[in-house]
Design an enzyme around this catalytic site. Structure first.
Site, PDB file in Angstrom:
ATOM      1  N   HIS A   1       0.834  -1.186   0.000  1.00 52.95           N
ATOM      2  CA  HIS A   1       0.000   0.000   0.000  1.00 52.95           C
ATOM      3  C   HIS A   1       0.873   1.243   0.000  1.00 52.95           C
ATOM      4  O   HIS A   1       2.069   1.206   0.328  1.00 52.95           O
ATOM      5  CB  HIS A   1      -0.910   0.007   1.230  1.00 52.95           C
ATOM      6  CG  HIS A   1      -2.052  -0.948   1.126  1.00 52.95           C
ATOM      7  ND1 HIS A   1      -3.008  -1.074   2.109  1.00 52.95           N
ATOM      8  CD2 HIS A   1      -2.405  -1.823   0.159  1.00 52.95           C
ATOM      9  CE1 HIS A   1      -3.902  -1.983   1.750  1.00 52.95           C
ATOM     10  NE2 HIS A   1      -3.549  -2.456   0.578  1.00 52.95           N
TER      11      HIS A   1
ATOM     12  N   GLU B   1       0.930   3.880   1.966  1.00 57.21           N
ATOM     13  CA  GLU B   1       1.476   4.267   3.260  1.00 57.21           C
ATOM     14  C   GLU B   1       2.667   3.393   3.660  1.00 57.21           C
ATOM     15  O   GLU B   1       3.658   3.888   4.203  1.00 57.21           O
ATOM     16  CB  GLU B   1       0.392   4.183   4.348  1.00 57.21           C
ATOM     17  CG  GLU B   1      -0.798   5.113   4.135  1.00 57.21           C
ATOM     18  CD  GLU B   1      -1.938   4.446   3.387  1.00 57.21           C
ATOM     19  OE1 GLU B   1      -3.087   4.808   3.636  1.00 57.21           O
ATOM     20  OE2 GLU B   1      -1.659   3.546   2.555  1.00 57.21           O
TER      21      GLU B   1
ATOM     22  N   CYS C   1      -2.418  -0.581   7.410  1.00 59.16           N
ATOM     23  CA  CYS C   1      -1.632   0.652   7.356  1.00 59.16           C
ATOM     24  C   CYS C   1      -1.825   1.506   8.608  1.00 59.16           C
ATOM     25  O   CYS C   1      -0.896   2.195   9.041  1.00 59.16           O
ATOM     26  CB  CYS C   1      -2.001   1.448   6.114  1.00 59.16           C
ATOM     27  SG  CYS C   1      -1.430   0.678   4.584  1.00 59.16           S
TER      28      CYS C   1
ATOM     29  N   ALA D   1     -16.332   7.234 -39.479  1.00 53.82           N
ATOM     30  CA  ALA D   1     -15.736   6.567 -40.631  1.00 53.82           C
ATOM     31  C   ALA D   1     -16.411   7.055 -41.904  1.00 53.82           C
ATOM     32  O   ALA D   1     -17.505   7.640 -41.866  1.00 53.82           O
ATOM     33  CB  ALA D   1     -15.877   5.047 -40.511  1.00 53.82           C
ATOM     34  N   MET D   2     -15.745   6.799 -43.021  1.00 53.57           N
ATOM     35  CA  MET D   2     -16.368   7.038 -44.317  1.00 53.57           C
ATOM     36  C   MET D   2     -17.499   6.027 -44.516  1.00 53.57           C
ATOM     37  O   MET D   2     -17.609   5.037 -43.779  1.00 53.57           O
ATOM     38  CB  MET D   2     -15.331   6.880 -45.429  1.00 53.57           C
ATOM     39  CG  MET D   2     -14.134   7.806 -45.329  1.00 53.57           C
ATOM     40  SD  MET D   2     -14.520   9.491 -45.832  1.00 53.57           S
ATOM     41  CE  MET D   2     -14.671   9.283 -47.608  1.00 53.57           C
TER      42      MET D   2
ATOM     43  N   TRP E   1      -6.746   7.592 -40.730  1.00 53.70           N
ATOM     44  CA  TRP E   1      -6.991   8.003 -39.348  1.00 53.70           C
ATOM     45  C   TRP E   1      -7.841   9.257 -39.355  1.00 53.70           C
ATOM     46  O   TRP E   1      -7.576  10.174 -40.159  1.00 53.70           O
ATOM     47  CB  TRP E   1      -5.690   8.275 -38.609  1.00 53.70           C
ATOM     48  CG  TRP E   1      -4.801   7.085 -38.511  1.00 53.70           C
ATOM     49  CD1 TRP E   1      -3.713   6.804 -39.269  1.00 53.70           C
ATOM     50  CD2 TRP E   1      -4.926   6.008 -37.569  1.00 53.70           C
ATOM     51  NE1 TRP E   1      -3.138   5.638 -38.857  1.00 53.70           N
ATOM     52  CE2 TRP E   1      -3.863   5.121 -37.814  1.00 53.70           C
ATOM     53  CE3 TRP E   1      -5.828   5.733 -36.549  1.00 53.70           C
ATOM     54  CZ2 TRP E   1      -3.689   3.962 -37.072  1.00 53.70           C
ATOM     55  CZ3 TRP E   1      -5.644   4.585 -35.817  1.00 53.70           C
ATOM     56  CH2 TRP E   1      -4.582   3.717 -36.074  1.00 53.70           C
TER      57      TRP E   1
ATOM     58  N   ASP F   1     -11.585  -3.725 -38.211  1.00 54.29           N
ATOM     59  CA  ASP F   1     -10.284  -3.097 -37.952  1.00 54.29           C
ATOM     60  C   ASP F   1      -9.214  -4.036 -37.425  1.00 54.29           C
ATOM     61  O   ASP F   1      -8.037  -3.669 -37.422  1.00 54.29           O
ATOM     62  CB  ASP F   1     -10.452  -1.947 -36.949  1.00 54.29           C
ATOM     63  CG  ASP F   1     -11.357  -0.845 -37.464  1.00 54.29           C
ATOM     64  OD1 ASP F   1     -11.538  -0.746 -38.681  1.00 54.29           O
ATOM     65  OD2 ASP F   1     -11.884  -0.083 -36.627  1.00 54.29           O
TER      66      ASP F   1
END
Length: 324
Positions: free
Chosen positions: A54, A56, A89, A167-168, A175, A205
């Site tokens: 952690h 501490e 802690c 997108a087209m 891009w 993609d």
């Protein structure tokens, strides 16, 4: 500098440290800690990958004997429970002999939830809470969302043209945004345990969804595929947006697309943060960023999002919104 200003200054440093481990500590929170003595930092820490040590504990190890009589700034109430992986802690702070602990907010985990602060006070340590609370809530949004809602904190990323196309008409999308915006998106990936796309984006993609920034390659998130069909090698399958509640050790989820996937998360009310990268181009006839998101009327569209940040990335514009 007055005490209040000093507390705010040192807590800002602790919050900055906490961001180093965002996306790497689940199911533990990404906490930052600074130990200060006579106006000088003697120890620094942040939750390590996997949740231990952690913050501490790390800061106390660095401070050593200098921690005695010092002030500890931590972004979350020190834990009160003992784990097989480490001590509480709050017990470590008592043993170290610190004089004061400043916590940004209390820990909602039932194993602590006020008990850490009580243990410190019982040992004669001065405890202050609520310093930079808003900043701490933003920094630990994943952990807090998991505690409150039982699911990860969800960020939806959209990269569009000025007229809202991703997108087209042919599907070409590489891009839309420039290299600076894409680099920023990779930083965002590094801050999430998991990243999700839909079947259509996967097939169109073949995305890698890794982090391709020097020095951050090892922080590539887990890859999730939203589909009711079969899985793919190296991918985890979710059948519906609500299934994110079942993801183990994922407190920050990045949704990258496509349009139907984004719309399904919005319809389900599961988007907490929106990253909108907008390129200075017009596409016209193309593919929309979103489909039906379940609005009954125009009035219900208002008041849902609050602008938190905006910046220029190369020729592109980023807007960051939080769900209201």
């Amino acid at each position: 500098m007055g005490p209040l200003n000093a507390d705010s200054r040192w807590m800002a440093a602790a919050l900055a440290l906490s961001e180093r481990s965002r996306g790497r500590t689940a199911p533990n929170p990404n906490v930052g800690c600074v130990i200060v003595k006579q106006g000088r930092v003697v120890g620094r820490g942040w939750t390590q990958p996997g949740g231990r040590p952690h913050a501490e504990a790390m800061a106390l190890a660095e401070a050593g004997e200098a921690a005695r009589g010092a002030t500890v700034y931590t972004t979350l109430e020190p834990c009160a429970h003992v784990s097989p992986r480490g001590p509480a802690c709050s017990d470590l702070l008592v043993a170290a002999g610190v004089a004061r602990v400043v916590a940004a907010l209390g820990d909602p985990d039932a194993r602590t939830n006020g008990q850490g602060a009580e243990r410190l006070r019982a040992a004669g340590i001065d405890v202050a809470e609520g310093v930079a609370e808003a900043g701490a809530r933003a920094a630990m949004a994943g952990f807090l969302t998991r505690q409150a809602k039982g699911r990860p904190f969800v960020t939806l990323k959209l990269a569009t043209s000025l007229d809202g196309r991703i997108a087209m008409a042919s599907g070409e999308s590489r891009w839309i945004t420039g290299p600076e915006a894409r680099a920023h998106a990779h930083v965002e990936r590094a801050r999430h345990e998991a990243i999700l796309v839909g079947r259509a984006t996967f097939e169109a993609d073949a995305p890698g969804l890794d982090v391709r920034l020097p020095g951050l390659e090892d922080r590539s998130p887990r890859r999730l595929l939203l589909t009711r069909g079969k899985g793919e090698t190296g991918w985890e399958v979710l059948a519906s947006p609500s299934a994110i509640a079942n993801l183990e050790t994922v407190d920050h989820l990045l949704v990258e697309g496509g349009a139907e996937t984004a719309s399904s998360f919005l319809r389900a009310g599961l988007v907490d943060r929106l990253l909108l990268y907008r390129a200075p181009i017009l596409i016209g006839a193309g593919r929309d960023a979103l489909g039906d998101i379940g609005l009954a009327d125009l009035a219900s569209a208002h008041g849902r999002w609050k602008l938190n940040d905006t910046r220029t990335l190369g020729s592109d514009r980023l807007e960051v919104y939080a769900a209201s």
